[in-house]
Design an enzyme around this catalytic site. Sequence first.
Site, PDB file in Angstrom:
ATOM      1  CB  ILE A 111      -1.129  14.273  10.551  1.00 30.31           C
ATOM      2  CG1 ILE A 111      -2.560  13.833  10.256  1.00 30.31           C
ATOM      3  CG2 ILE A 111      -1.100  15.567  11.335  1.00 30.31           C
ATOM      4  CD1 ILE A 111      -3.398  13.569  11.511  1.00 30.31           C
ATOM      5  CD  GLU A 113      -2.015  -2.277  11.121  1.00 22.06           C
ATOM      6  OE1 GLU A 113      -1.110  -2.911  10.569  1.00 22.06           O
ATOM      7  OE2 GLU A 113      -2.155  -1.049  10.982  1.00 22.06           O
ATOM      8  CB  THR A 121      -0.910  -0.012   1.247  1.00 20.01           C
ATOM      9  OG1 THR A 121      -1.604  -1.251   1.284  1.00 20.01           O
ATOM     10  CG2 THR A 121      -1.886   1.136   1.242  1.00 20.01           C
ATOM     11  CE  LYS A 143      -0.402   4.419  14.139  1.00 16.60           C
ATOM     12  NZ  LYS A 143      -1.782   4.240  13.669  1.00 16.60           N
ATOM     13  CE  LYS A 151       1.298   0.844  12.494  1.00 13.83           C
ATOM     14  NZ  LYS A 151       0.254   1.104  11.570  1.00 13.83           N
TER      15      LYS A 151
HETATM   16  P1  NAP Z   1       1.691  -4.023   2.816  1.00 15.37           P
HETATM   17  O1  NAP Z   1       0.677  -3.471   1.900  1.00 15.37           O
HETATM   18  O2  NAP Z   1       1.424  -5.319   3.493  1.00 15.37           O
HETATM   19  O3  NAP Z   1       3.065  -4.135   1.991  1.00 15.37           O
HETATM   20  C1  NAP Z   1       4.215  -4.750   2.508  1.00 15.37           C
HETATM   21  C2  NAP Z   1       5.211  -4.898   1.370  1.00 15.37           C
HETATM   22  O4  NAP Z   1       6.429  -5.387   1.893  1.00 15.37           O
HETATM   23  C3  NAP Z   1       4.780  -5.871   0.284  1.00 15.37           C
HETATM   24  O5  NAP Z   1       5.162  -5.400  -0.961  1.00 15.37           O
HETATM   25  C4  NAP Z   1       5.550  -7.163   0.618  1.00 15.37           C
HETATM   26  O6  NAP Z   1       5.902  -7.905  -0.531  1.00 15.37           O
HETATM   27  C5  NAP Z   1       6.802  -6.588   1.231  1.00 15.37           C
HETATM   28  N1  NAP Z   1       7.357  -7.467   2.249  1.00 15.37           N
HETATM   29  C6  NAP Z   1       6.858  -7.733   3.475  1.00 15.37           C
HETATM   30  N2  NAP Z   1       7.648  -8.579   4.150  1.00 15.37           N
HETATM   31  C7  NAP Z   1       8.673  -8.858   3.334  1.00 15.37           C
HETATM   32  C8  NAP Z   1       9.830  -9.658   3.454  1.00 15.37           C
HETATM   33  N3  NAP Z   1      10.080 -10.375   4.562  1.00 15.37           N
HETATM   34  N4  NAP Z   1      10.699  -9.687   2.409  1.00 15.37           N
HETATM   35  C9  NAP Z   1      10.455  -8.975   1.306  1.00 15.37           C
HETATM   36  N5  NAP Z   1       9.386  -8.181   1.131  1.00 15.37           N
HETATM   37  C10 NAP Z   1       8.507  -8.121   2.138  1.00 15.37           C
HETATM   38  O7  NAP Z   1       2.042  -2.972   3.972  1.00 15.37           O
HETATM   39  P2  NAP Z   1       1.734  -1.412   3.985  1.00 15.37           P
HETATM   40  O8  NAP Z   1       0.319  -1.189   4.378  1.00 15.37           O
HETATM   41  O9  NAP Z   1       2.254  -0.780   2.749  1.00 15.37           O
HETATM   42  O10 NAP Z   1       2.604  -0.947   5.259  1.00 15.37           O
HETATM   43  C11 NAP Z   1       3.993  -0.854   5.181  1.00 15.37           C
HETATM   44  C12 NAP Z   1       4.525  -0.174   6.447  1.00 15.37           C
HETATM   45  O11 NAP Z   1       3.977   1.118   6.562  1.00 15.37           O
HETATM   46  C13 NAP Z   1       4.170  -0.909   7.747  1.00 15.37           C
HETATM   47  O12 NAP Z   1       5.224  -0.740   8.664  1.00 15.37           O
HETATM   48  C14 NAP Z   1       2.940  -0.136   8.239  1.00 15.37           C
HETATM   49  O13 NAP Z   1       2.756  -0.210   9.639  1.00 15.37           O
HETATM   50  C15 NAP Z   1       3.306   1.281   7.825  1.00 15.37           C
HETATM   51  N6  NAP Z   1       2.154   2.165   7.634  1.00 15.37           N
HETATM   52  C16 NAP Z   1       1.149   1.802   6.818  1.00 15.37           C
HETATM   53  C17 NAP Z   1       0.090   2.671   6.631  1.00 15.37           C
HETATM   54  C18 NAP Z   1      -1.039   2.333   5.709  1.00 15.37           C
HETATM   55  O14 NAP Z   1      -1.936   3.170   5.557  1.00 15.37           O
HETATM   56  N7  NAP Z   1      -1.029   1.166   5.070  1.00 15.37           N
HETATM   57  C19 NAP Z   1       0.075   3.920   7.288  1.00 15.37           C
HETATM   58  C20 NAP Z   1       1.153   4.267   8.116  1.00 15.37           C
HETATM   59  C21 NAP Z   1       2.201   3.381   8.283  1.00 15.37           C
HETATM   60  P3  NAP Z   1       4.806  -8.601  -1.487  1.00 15.37           P
HETATM   61  O15 NAP Z   1       4.024  -7.452  -2.061  1.00 15.37           O
HETATM   62  O16 NAP Z   1       5.583  -9.350  -2.485  1.00 15.37           O
HETATM   63  O17 NAP Z   1       3.971  -9.448  -0.572  1.00 15.37           O
HETATM   64  N1  HSE Z   2      -4.442   0.303  11.314  1.00 13.94           N
HETATM   65  C1  HSE Z   2      -3.931   1.633  11.421  1.00 13.94           C
HETATM   66  C2  HSE Z   2      -5.090   2.555  11.793  1.00 13.94           C
HETATM   67  C3  HSE Z   2      -3.313   2.036  10.097  1.00 13.94           C
HETATM   68  O1  HSE Z   2      -6.251   2.102  11.816  1.00 13.94           O
HETATM   69  O2  HSE Z   2      -4.855   3.711  12.126  1.00 13.94           O
HETATM   70  C4  HSE Z   2      -2.427   3.274  10.184  1.00 13.94           C
HETATM   71  O3  HSE Z   2      -1.365   3.131  11.076  1.00 13.94           O
END
Ligand code: NAP
Ligand code: HSE
Length: 436
Positions: free
Chosen positions: A137, A191, A14, A206, A106
Site C-alpha cells: 500500500i 514473522e 522473500t 509501523k 520497519k
Molecule cells: P527473508 O526472506 O528472511 O530474507 C532475508 C535475506 O537477507 C536472505 O536472503 C538472507 O540470506 C539475507 N540476510 C539476512 N541476514 C543477513 C546477513 N547478516 N548477511 C547477509 N545476508 C543476510 O526476509 P524478507 O521477508 O524478505 O524481509 C526482508 C525485509 O523486508 C525485512 O526487514 C522485513 O521486515 C521487510 N518486509 C518484509 C515483508 C514480507 O512480506 N516478507 C513485508 C514488508 C517488509 P540467505 O537467503 O542466504 O539466508
Molecule cells: N508479519 C508482518 C505482518 C509482515 O503480519 O503484517 C509484514 O510486515
Amino acid sequence: MEKNISVGLLGLGTVGSGVIQLIENHQEELVHQLGCGVNVKSVLVRNLEKARQVQVDPTYLTTNPEDVLNDPEIDVIIEVMGGIEDTRKHILNAFEEKKHVVTANKDLMAVHGPELQNAASKHGCDLFYEASVAGGIPILRGLADGLVSDRIQKVMGIVNGTTNYILTKMDDEGVSYEDALKEAQELGFAEADPTADVEGLDAARKMAILARLAFSTSVDLDDVEVSGISNLALEDLQYGRKLGLTMKLIGFADFQDNQVEVSVQPTFLSQEHPLSAVKNEYNAVYVNGEAVGETMFYGPGAGSLPTATAVMSDVVAVIKNKLLGVNGKRFVTPRFEKVLKTPDQRFGQYYFRLHVQDQVGAFTMISSLFNNLNISFERILQAPIKQGKQNGLAEVIVVTHETTLDRCHQVLEKLKNVEVVKELKSYYRIEGAVEQ
Ligand code: NAP
Ligand code: HSE
C-alpha cells in the site's frame, strides 16, 4: 537514452526475490518512466549454496557486504535483509559512499529512522522506506506527497496482517486463537517468531513511522502504548457481535493542538467503520485530514511481489531525483516539538466485561461507581455464566459514552474494591457508534 542505473541488494529472501522479478519482468515500464534501464549488479546473502526463488547469476552473489557497499558502479542500495544493528552500519556506510538507500525494514526505521534520515541528508543521499509500512500500500507516499498540503489529525491502521488474519478467523468462523495463529504461520504472513506480530510490536513500529510522517513530529517507538491480542477471549468477540462491534488490532495515532498520542491495542470498531470490513491478512490505513476529510488506503500488507512493488516505487523515485539532481533534498527535520497527550487529554469509549455477584443492588453499585466518575453508560447488558451460575455470578457488559483514559484508569482501580465485582475479565477501547 541515459546509461543504465545499477542497484545492489542486501538480501535475497522473500522481498529481494520479488525485487529481482519486478526488475526483470517490468524492465519496459521502468525504461518508459526513467529513460534508462535498471540492472542488479551485486547481491549480499548469508548462504551462497542456498536454492533461490529466482535465478540470479551466481557471480553476483556475495557474503561480503563491502562487495555491494563499495562497488563504485552501484548507485542505489536496496536493503531487504532485515535486522537492526548490522543493517544500520551497512546503511551508514552506503551514505559515506554516496549511495542512495531504499529499505523495507520497519524494525530499523522505527528505532533509527531519524538518525538515518539525517545521515542521508548530510551526504546528499536519498533514504526511502515505503515498503516498511503496510507492504504494497503506497501509504507513506500518500501522506508525504498526496496529502502534503493538509493537516493530518488522525491515522488509524490495520497494519499487521497476521493479527488481522487471526481475528478474522476467530470472529467469522469461531476458530481458536492457537489454530488461527498456526494457519497464519503456515501461510507465511507471520514473522519467524510471531511474538512481535501477536503482541503488537510489529504494528507499533509501523505506527511510529506513520505518526512521524503524518504529524511531522519525532515520535519514538517508546512513545507508542502497545498491547497485543494473545489474551483475547472468544467471548469478547461474541459479545462484540451482539453490540454490532468488530474486534481489530488497531494502530491509533491522533494529533490535536500539536499534542500527539499513539497506541496499538485490540479495539472494538463499529460495523459502520470502514476499517471493520478489512478481513484476513489485508491491511488498511484510515487517514483523517482537516481538508481532505476521511480517506482509506487498502491492500496487501506483505508478500513478495506486493512489497517489491513498494521497494521499486522508491527506486524509481531515487532515480528520478538523480536525473533531476535533487537527491537528499527532502525536509527531514520535524516541524513540531513532540508533546505527548496526558491520559486526561485522551478520549475514547470503553467496553468492560465483569463477573459480578448476581444479587439485588449489584447493578446499582456498579452504575453509581461509574456515575461518581462522571462516566455515563451507552449500553449495559447482563448474561448468565454457563458453568458459573451455580456460584451466583453473572456476566455484565458495560459500554460507556466517550470519556477520558484517565477516568477509565480510575474506574479500573475502583472496581477492584467493589465487593459485588468478583473479576474484571476484560476492557477494550471502542471506535464508532454502538448499535442501539
Ligand atoms: P527473508 O526472506 O528472511 O530474507 C532475508 C535475506 O537477507 C536472505 O536472503 C538472507 O540470506 C539475507 N540476510 C539476512 N541476514 C543477513 C546477513 N547478516 N548477511 C547477509 N545476508 C543476510 O526476509 P524478507 O521477508 O524478505 O524481509 C526482508 C525485509 O523486508 C525485512 O526487514 C522485513 O521486515 C521487510 N518486509 C518484509 C515483508 C514480507 O512480506 N516478507 C513485508 C514488508 C517488509 P540467505 O537467503 O542466504 O539466508
Ligand atoms: N508479519 C508482518 C505482518 C509482515 O503480519 O503484517 C509484514 O510486515
